[in-house]
Design an enzyme around this catalytic site. Structure first.
Site, PDB file in Angstrom:
ATOM      1  N   ARG A   1       0.825  -1.156   0.027  1.00  0.00           N
ATOM      2  CA  ARG A   1      -0.033   0.078   0.026  1.00  0.00           C
ATOM      3  C   ARG A   1       0.984   1.292   0.026  1.00  0.00           C
ATOM      4  NH1 ARG A   1      -3.651  -3.247   3.623  1.00  0.00           N
ATOM      5  NH2 ARG A   1      -5.519  -3.279   2.798  1.00  0.00           N
TER       6      ARG A   1
ATOM      7  N   ARG B   1       0.928  -1.459  -5.120  1.00  0.00           N
ATOM      8  CA  ARG B   1      -0.258  -0.791  -5.840  1.00  0.00           C
ATOM      9  C   ARG B   1      -0.023   0.707  -5.962  1.00  0.00           C
ATOM     10  NH1 ARG B   1      -5.315  -1.221  -1.898  1.00  0.00           N
ATOM     11  NH2 ARG B   1      -4.304   0.389  -0.695  1.00  0.00           N
TER      12      ARG B   1
ATOM     13  N   GLU C   1     -12.219  -4.192  -7.155  1.00  0.00           N
ATOM     14  CA  GLU C   1     -12.710  -3.824  -6.032  1.00  0.00           C
ATOM     15  C   GLU C   1     -14.126  -3.296  -6.359  1.00  0.00           C
ATOM     16  OE1 GLU C   1      -9.417  -1.900  -3.627  1.00  0.00           O
ATOM     17  OE2 GLU C   1      -9.426  -1.161  -5.306  1.00  0.00           O
TER      18      GLU C   1
ATOM     19  N   ASN D   1     -12.138  -5.759   0.816  1.00  0.00           N
ATOM     20  CA  ASN D   1     -12.717  -4.528   1.666  1.00  0.00           C
ATOM     21  C   ASN D   1     -13.727  -3.932   0.944  1.00  0.00           C
ATOM     22  OD1 ASN D   1     -10.848  -6.069   3.381  1.00  0.00           O
ATOM     23  ND2 ASN D   1      -9.257  -4.467   3.164  1.00  0.00           N
ATOM     24  N   ASP D   2     -13.103  -3.631  -0.333  1.00  0.00           N
ATOM     25  CA  ASP D   2     -14.021  -2.499  -1.103  1.00  0.00           C
ATOM     26  C   ASP D   2     -15.019  -3.174  -1.914  1.00  0.00           C
ATOM     27  OD1 ASP D   2     -13.376   0.202  -0.633  1.00  0.00           O
ATOM     28  OD2 ASP D   2     -11.058  -0.219  -1.434  1.00  0.00           O
TER      29      ASP D   2
ATOM     30  N   ARG E   1     -17.818   1.159   4.604  1.00  0.00           N
ATOM     31  CA  ARG E   1     -16.574   0.189   5.229  1.00  0.00           C
ATOM     32  C   ARG E   1     -16.215   0.751   6.558  1.00  0.00           C
ATOM     33  NH1 ARG E   1     -11.502  -0.339   1.532  1.00  0.00           N
ATOM     34  NH2 ARG E   1     -10.134  -0.674   3.430  1.00  0.00           N
TER      35      ARG E   1
END
Ligand code: PEP
Ligand code: MG
Length: 810
Positions: free
Chosen positions: A543, A579, A675, A698-699, A709
């Site tokens: 990330r 990413r 996502e 998560n997304d 979220r």
């Protein structure tokens, strides 16, 4: 160099001090003088430190005296403290000059370089504003805390952080204000509160700003415009705090024992024996001596906190370490120090003066309506006690032994010192689940019960205590069968954990021989070390936001390349998946002011933000293209919804590769995160243009189920076990078949129950937080991939997430 008057620059910012000195040296035309800097807590963190100023004065003093120039607020207080810390002889040769920093320094440097004596240099510096005043007229009057004056700039903002303007956002606000040369005052308009100095953390915190409150700001001074703009921008970025604060702290304070950090522990009771602080102190000495005593104690505590912060960042995490920033700011708090100073000047000695002021401040916090803010009283008291103990020899905290630690409460510093290998659990008679000490213990994995009642304080040391923090229960001196049952459960858990760790470095192979690489999700350079130690097969998600957030400027390709290649080196050359910047939404960027959006998660976020700022993405892709010549690299784009976005991003990547002047790196793989449900359903179209998909559950979950979220109220709806999500995963794997590989890097991948399901749906690899790697590998080892396919098919027709879980439990 002959003996010239030395100069010391005291500033909150090291960069500012260095630049001011460079500017002054420009004016010296070869004359050399002694200039020393005491600025910033380090190269990047703002703050001033009396001990550092003493060292600078000593370095600049060559016998004919030193003129000290300061920026504002606590720089002045720290310089005064430093003066008290000097020997009498040295102190007499020092002048604290009220001149403005930059103008004063330039004039003083020229005077010192010309051989002027101490008095002349100080007098010259003090007149430094004369030229500007002649040109522009006198400065507007400085407002007091009574109300805005005509010359003030004013603004307001509404706080939507879950816990209002609590210690961390308030600390960010103070840091922002202290960066500028301006007077800033704020008040809670919703409560029609008094105005407080925005340089003072304690002042701001006592405004009791809760989520939804409107805060009014007024600013004056030479950098009023920048200051106001900075404050409002910071407020628009929610004080750089993800709006998920609720995940750090459960919602309510305890009225009964509650498990504040889950887990099981058993062992002999150990009371954390902190000798109570005896406040008896001798008669007050000369105020200067008392002030110096306090200054010494504050310097000692500042150093201790700074060391603890560094250790906590390394061993627990940066977010938890930032708890100590607010502690540091309290030591530097001008309102607090002013009150103590006044009491000492009135003849009180340092110990009762400090103790009284800190007690009053803690009481103000304790009276606030918000439970999270109320818990900050503990932080104030903890720092206050640390300083008192430093002033009163023999009252330092006692060592705690192995077992179940029992205490009324713990300070964050005590919590940070606890070793999970020795402390089986913590039982606090009071305490709050919101306390920073408890946040730290949670991060260390130590089970904690808070609100256990004062009776626990009389449990004799050595008595066996069994703690089930998951259910908020504990048993003192348990009967044999209860103790045995406890020990058996703990042993099973420990054995599973031990086995998983022992095999962490081995590949994860299913029972029928399918290898499923388990990678690490990395959010900082430190995470890479942890990933290597936990047996990561690759880094499935780097990330990169950590390099960009909270910065005034984006990192350039060189800086990025250095960090990424350090991560790859730490992972001994295993593939790393970079990413590209995934900002926007809940992660605003300081250097890219964005317009407020009604629905940031549906707005300019992820690849949309990067494509709106192609230079930023191009620079990052340049780092990736160069890195890929050195080490195996995959690059992936976040939040892709349309093919056009993927093509645009790939074009920028091709351009970057072209600009390296070298052929396309052979080991460079290109992929995208899936996502957005639309991308999942178009997987077959995307698959022809990528090497891999990485599913961000998560997304994907929040978009598939329309459940924000960051909103705890809809957390139960946003459940990744929902069959709808399983259908999307299946669609992605089907679309990818024969073209692209599929990994999952959302948190779902780290849920041990999900491994079989994901493998059965067709996922090739998993990527999880480093500590979850060993258990995830064990979960893979328990799977038979053919049975998993049958199970997954069955789960696709389940009615609900609960039904899926139930079936998996069977
Ligand atoms: C995800 O969305 O699942 C993901 C891994 O990305 P992030 O959590 O960083 O948004
Ligand atoms: Mg995501």
């Amino acid at each position: 160099m002959g003996a010239t008057v030395g100069l010391v620059v005291v500033s909150h910012s090291r960069a500012l001090a260095r630049a001011a000195v460079e500017l002054a040296q420009e004016m010296l035309h070869g004359n050399e003088i002694h200039i020393a800097i005491a600025a910033g807590l380090d190269d990047t963190r703002f703050g001033t430190d009396a001990a550092q100023i003493v060292d600078a004065i000593t370095a600049a003093d060559h016998g004919v005296g030193v003129v000290v120039l300061m920026d504002l607020g606590s720089a002045v207080l720290s310089a005064e403290l430093a003066l008290e810390l000097l020997d009498d002889g040295a102190r007499d040769r020092v002048v604290l000059c009220p001149a403005p920093l930059v103008e004063g320094l330039i004039v003083a440097a020229v005077a010192a370089g010309g051989g002027a004596d101490l008095k002349e240099v100080a007098a010259e510096a003090a007149r430094a504003l004369a030229g500007k005043i002649g040109q522009l007229g006198p400065a507007p009057t400085i407002p007091g805390p009574d109300g805005p004056r005509d010359a003030d700039l004013t603004g307001s903002f509404v706080v939507i952080n879950p816990h209002g303007l609590h210690a961390r956002p308030a600390a960010r606000l103070v840091q922002e204000v202290r960066r500028h040369d301006a007077h800033a005052f704020i008040r809670n308009r919703s409560l029609a509160s008094r105005w407080v100095d925005a340089h003072s953390l304690s002042g701001i915190a006592t405004l009791g700003v809760r989520t939804g409150d409107e805060v009014e700001v007024r600013v004056s001074g030479s950098e009023a415009t920048e200051t106001l703009a900075g404050i409002l921008a910071l407020a628009a970025r929610h004080f750089d705090e993800p709006l998920t604060g609720a995940t750090l702290a459960p919602p309510e304070a305890p009225s009964q024992p509650i498990g504040a950090s889950l887990g099981l522990g058993i062992g002999p009771a150990r009371s954390a024996r902190l000798a109570p602080i005896a406040l008896q102190d001798g008669p007050a000495e000369d105020p200067a001596l008392e002030w110096r005593r306090l200054g010494n104690a504050i310097a000692v505590v500042r150093r201790a906190i700074s060391q603890l912060r560094t250790r906590t960042a390394r061993e627990v995490g940066e977010a938890e370490a930032s708890i100590f920033d607010a502690h540091q700011l309290l030591l530097d708090d001008s309102a607090l120090l002013d009150d103590v100073h006044a009491r000492i000047d009135d003849g009180e000695s340092a110990v009762p003066a400090w103790s009284a002021v800190v007690r009053d401040l803690a009481a103000e916090f304790a009276a606030l309506p918000d439970p999270y803010m109320r818990a900050r009283a503990e932080d104030v008291a903890a720092v206050g006690d640390q300083v008192l103990r430093a002033m009163l020899p023999g009252s330092a905290s006692a060592e705690t032994g192995t077992g179940v630690l029992i205490a009324a409460d713990l300070t964050p510093a005590q919590a940070a010192e606890l070793d999970p290998a020795r402390v089986a659990a913590v039982l606090l008679s009071f305490g709050s689940p919101h306390a920073h000490s408890v946040i730290l213990l949670r991060a260390k994995g130590i089970p904690v019960i808070v609100g256990a009642g004062s009776a626990v304080l009389s449990i004799p040391d050595g008595t066996t205590v069994a703690v089930d923090a998951t259910h908020g229960e504990f048993v003192v001196d348990p009967p044999d069968e209860v103790e045995q049952d406890f020990r058996a459960r703990i042993a099973t858990l420990a054995q599973r954990r031990h086995m998983a760790h022992a095999r962490a470095a081995e590949p994860a192979v299913t029972r029928d021989g399918v290898t499923v690489p388990v990678g690490a999700n990395i959010g900082s350079a430190d995470d890479a070390r942890s990933a290597a130690a936990c047996g990561a097969d690759f880094a499935g998600l780097v990330r990169t936001e950590f390099l960009f957030l909270g910065r005034r400027e984006a990192p350039d390709a060189d800086e990025q390349m250095a960090v990424y290649s350090r991560i790859a080196e730490t992972l001994e050359g295993q593939r790393i998946t970079v990413r590209t910047l995934d900002a926007g939404g809940d992660k605003p960027l300081e250097f890219l002011p964005t317009t407020a959006e009604a629905n940031p998660f549906l707005g300019v976020r992820g690849i949309r933000l990067s494509l709106a700022h192609p230079d930023l993405l191009a620079e990052q892709l340049m780092a990736v293209a160069r890195l890929a010549h050195e080490t195996p690299v995959s690059v992936m784009f976040p939040m892709i919804s349309t093919l056009d976005e993927l093509f645009a991003a790939r074009r920028l990547l091709d351009d970057a590769i072209g600009r390296t002047g070298r052929p396309r790196p052979r080991g460079l793989h290109v992929g995208m995160m899936v996502e957005v449900p639309a991308a999942a359903l178009k997987a077959a179209a995307f698959a022809r243009h990528v090497d891999f998909f990485s599913i961000g559950t998560n997304d994907l979950t929040q978009y598939a189920l329309a459940a924000d979220r960051t909103n705890d109220s809809v957390a139960a709806i946003g459940d990744p076990f929902d069959p709808a999500l399983l259908h999307l995963v299946r669609a992605i794997c089907r679309g990818a078949a024969g073209h692209a590989s599929v990994s999952v890097c959302g948190e779902f991948a780290g849920d041990e129950r999900a491994a079989g399901l994901l493998i059965g749906l067709g996922v090739d690899a998993l990527s999880v937080t480093p500590p979850a790697i060993p258990a995830t590998k064990q979960a893979v080892r328990a799977v038979d991939s053919r049975e998993a396919v049958t199970l997954a098919d069955e789960m696709l027709s389940a009615d609900s997430a609960a039904a899926v879980r139930e079936r998996l439990h069977e």
